[in-house]
Design an enzyme around this catalytic site. Structure first.
Site, PDB file in Angstrom:
ATOM      1  N   TYR A 142      13.555 -52.737   1.710  1.00 48.26           N
ATOM      2  CA  TYR A 142      13.751 -52.132   3.033  1.00 48.26           C
ATOM      3  C   TYR A 142      12.834 -50.931   3.243  1.00 48.26           C
ATOM      4  CZ  TYR A 142      18.045 -54.921   3.379  1.00 48.26           C
ATOM      5  OH  TYR A 142      18.956 -55.958   3.420  1.00 48.26           O
ATOM      6  N   LYS A 191      17.531 -60.468 -10.110  1.00 50.32           N
ATOM      7  CA  LYS A 191      16.929 -61.812 -10.042  1.00 50.32           C
ATOM      8  C   LYS A 191      15.776 -61.823 -11.041  1.00 50.32           C
ATOM      9  CE  LYS A 191      16.452 -65.864  -7.998  1.00 50.32           C
ATOM     10  NZ  LYS A 191      17.376 -66.969  -8.336  1.00 50.32           N
ATOM     11  N   ASP A 223      22.130 -64.945  -7.275  1.00 50.06           N
ATOM     12  CA  ASP A 223      22.640 -66.182  -6.663  1.00 50.06           C
ATOM     13  C   ASP A 223      23.962 -66.588  -7.313  1.00 50.06           C
ATOM     14  OD1 ASP A 223      20.890 -66.405  -8.792  1.00 50.06           O
ATOM     15  OD2 ASP A 223      19.909 -68.235  -8.100  1.00 50.06           O
ATOM     16  N   ASP A 247      23.280 -55.116  -0.027  1.00 51.28           N
ATOM     17  CA  ASP A 247      23.585 -55.254   1.402  1.00 51.28           C
ATOM     18  C   ASP A 247      24.288 -56.600   1.641  1.00 51.28           C
ATOM     19  OD1 ASP A 247      23.611 -54.895   4.106  1.00 51.28           O
ATOM     20  OD2 ASP A 247      21.462 -55.139   4.414  1.00 51.28           O
ATOM     21  N   ASP A 251      28.639 -57.452   2.170  1.00 55.65           N
ATOM     22  CA  ASP A 251      29.204 -58.110   3.362  1.00 55.65           C
ATOM     23  C   ASP A 251      30.062 -59.305   2.937  1.00 55.65           C
ATOM     24  OD1 ASP A 251      27.949 -56.347   5.067  1.00 55.65           O
ATOM     25  OD2 ASP A 251      27.250 -57.907   6.436  1.00 55.65           O
TER      26      ASP A 251
END
Ligand code: NAD
Length: 366
Positions: A142, A191, A223, A247, A251
């Site tokens: 980001y 990852k 994942d 992020d 959620d």
């Protein structure tokens, strides 16, 4: 105690939910003999409309000069076509970077009264859901370079993802320290089978682990983690991860607890001045209709009292009031049970009434 709070109402449902949280803070101040003063700050779409900038420097200065910041949410369809650097969300990224709040703490806890609102099967919910996601907040993709260039007759978009050892180490420490205060289990999510930044992440976490022999560190690919959060959430105590993974996973974690409207968050750096906000967005689809759930924002205010103002009793009083209101069967639309029989035992109320009920219970819980 006197505290100055910078207040960002923002866009969409932001002004409605922040309005309720401020009234709760006012009542807490009266009950416990504190004085909270509020300094209004424009950020997001409303700041673009007023100042032509999602976060003018003087607004950021107000936040940095405050004892802490309470934020509703920013953004909405009106500003979707605004160019990249001027988008409402850029104001938020600049605020987090300007305040130096690198650690975002998002609890995922199921309130027993809302078990029926979780989309997971009762057999999974019964095992309990109570974990925290510690998300790195001011690094990673980001905050990298973003550009779209033309190459070989077509457009190519580039988003840069970098992490330094020191950026990973400081958030890693927060992960270990948080786990140390809980059940001493830290799951580092990355990852590393694909990304160099993740391989460095894993290496730094394992080096840090030597300083925290009492905490059990495990690694998980992002994942797999996304799958495990719905399959077996009770396995988690503290998850530490980078900005974008955090992020997305937070959620997902919020949804299994019933509603995104329930979850608060705190963001802290090296000072006690923190940024407190619900994890949801500005919910433009329900803005101005008095159906938003203000509990995530009210619990964010409670986190502010606990973590920035050292007022644990006051924070506890708010949490107990929320619990009592849920016990009494009051529900905003997003947390109404889907089962007809269960729904009949509840009273559906709006944003203002939910705020009022929580304030009424504050007095009883003190
Ligand atoms: P959102 O979180 O605003 O809404 C997702 C869904 O959840 C919607 O159906 C909404 O009605 C519901 N919802 C959210 N909060 C609720 C609440 N308190 N009570 C009841 N229901 C609630 O996400 P979105 O629709 O993807 O984004 C809308 C805007 O918010 C976009 O402009 C986005 O960029 C922005 N956004 C801002 C923040 C922030 O300010 N921190 C975070 C995420 C998204």
């Amino acid at each position: 105690m006197d505290k100055k709070i910078a207040v960002i109402r923002g866009d969409g449902i932001g002004p409605e939910i922040v309005g309720e949280a401020l009234q709760v803070l006012d009542d807490v101040a009266k009950l416990y003999g504190h004085e909270f003063t509020y300094d209004d700050v424009d950020m997001g779409g409303c700041a673009i409309d007023k100042w032509g900038d999602p976060l003018p420097q003087e607004m950021l200065d107000k936040c940095v000069a405050s004892d802490s910041v309470l934020l509703g949410a920013v953004g909405g369809p009106k500003w979707n076509d605004v160019p990249g650097p001027m988008r409402p969300e850029k104001g938020l990224l600049r605020l987090r970077a300007g305040m130096g709040v690198y650690s975002n703490n998002r609890p995922a806890k199921i309130w027993p009264q809302l078990a029926a609102a979780s989309p997971l099967s009762p057999a999974i919910v019964e095992k309990g859901i109570d974990f925290i996601i510690v998300r790195e907040l001011i690094g990673g993709i980001y905050f990298g370079k973003h550009e779209t260039v033309e190459e070989n007759g077509e457009l190519k978009a580039i988003d840069e993802l970098t992490y330094t050892e020191s950026e990973i180490e400081r958030i890693g420490r927060i992960g270990f320290e948080t786990a140390r205060k809980r059940n001493k289990q830290l799951c580092s999510v990355e990852k590393s089978n694909v990304l160099d930044s993740s391989r460095l992440w894993k290496k730094v976490m394992h080096k840090l682990a030597e300083e925290y022999p009492d905490v059990i560190l495990t690694d998980m690919l992002v994942d797999n983690c996304a799958m495990q959060i719905v399959k077996n959430p009770s396995q988690f105590d503290v998850i530490v991860t980078e900005n974008m993974f955090g992020d997305i996973l937070s959620d997902e974690a919020s949804m299994i607890t019933g509603s995104i409207g329930m979850i608060p968050s705190s963001s802290l750096g090296s000072s006690s001045c923190g940024l407190y906000e619900p994890i949801h967005g500005s919910a433009p689809d329900i803005a101005g209709t008095d159906i938003a759930n203000p509990i995530g924002t009210i619990l964010s205010a409670a986190m502010m009292l606990k973590y920035s103002f050292d007022m644990p009793k006051e924070a506890d009083c708010i949490e107990k009031a929320v619990s009592a209101v849920l016990d009494a069967g009051y529900r905003t639309a997003d947390i109404m049970p889907t089962d007809v029989e269960e729904a009949q035992k509840c009273v559906k109320i709006g944003c203002k009434e939910m705020g009022k009920q929580i304030r009424l219970h504050l007095r009883k819980e003190k």
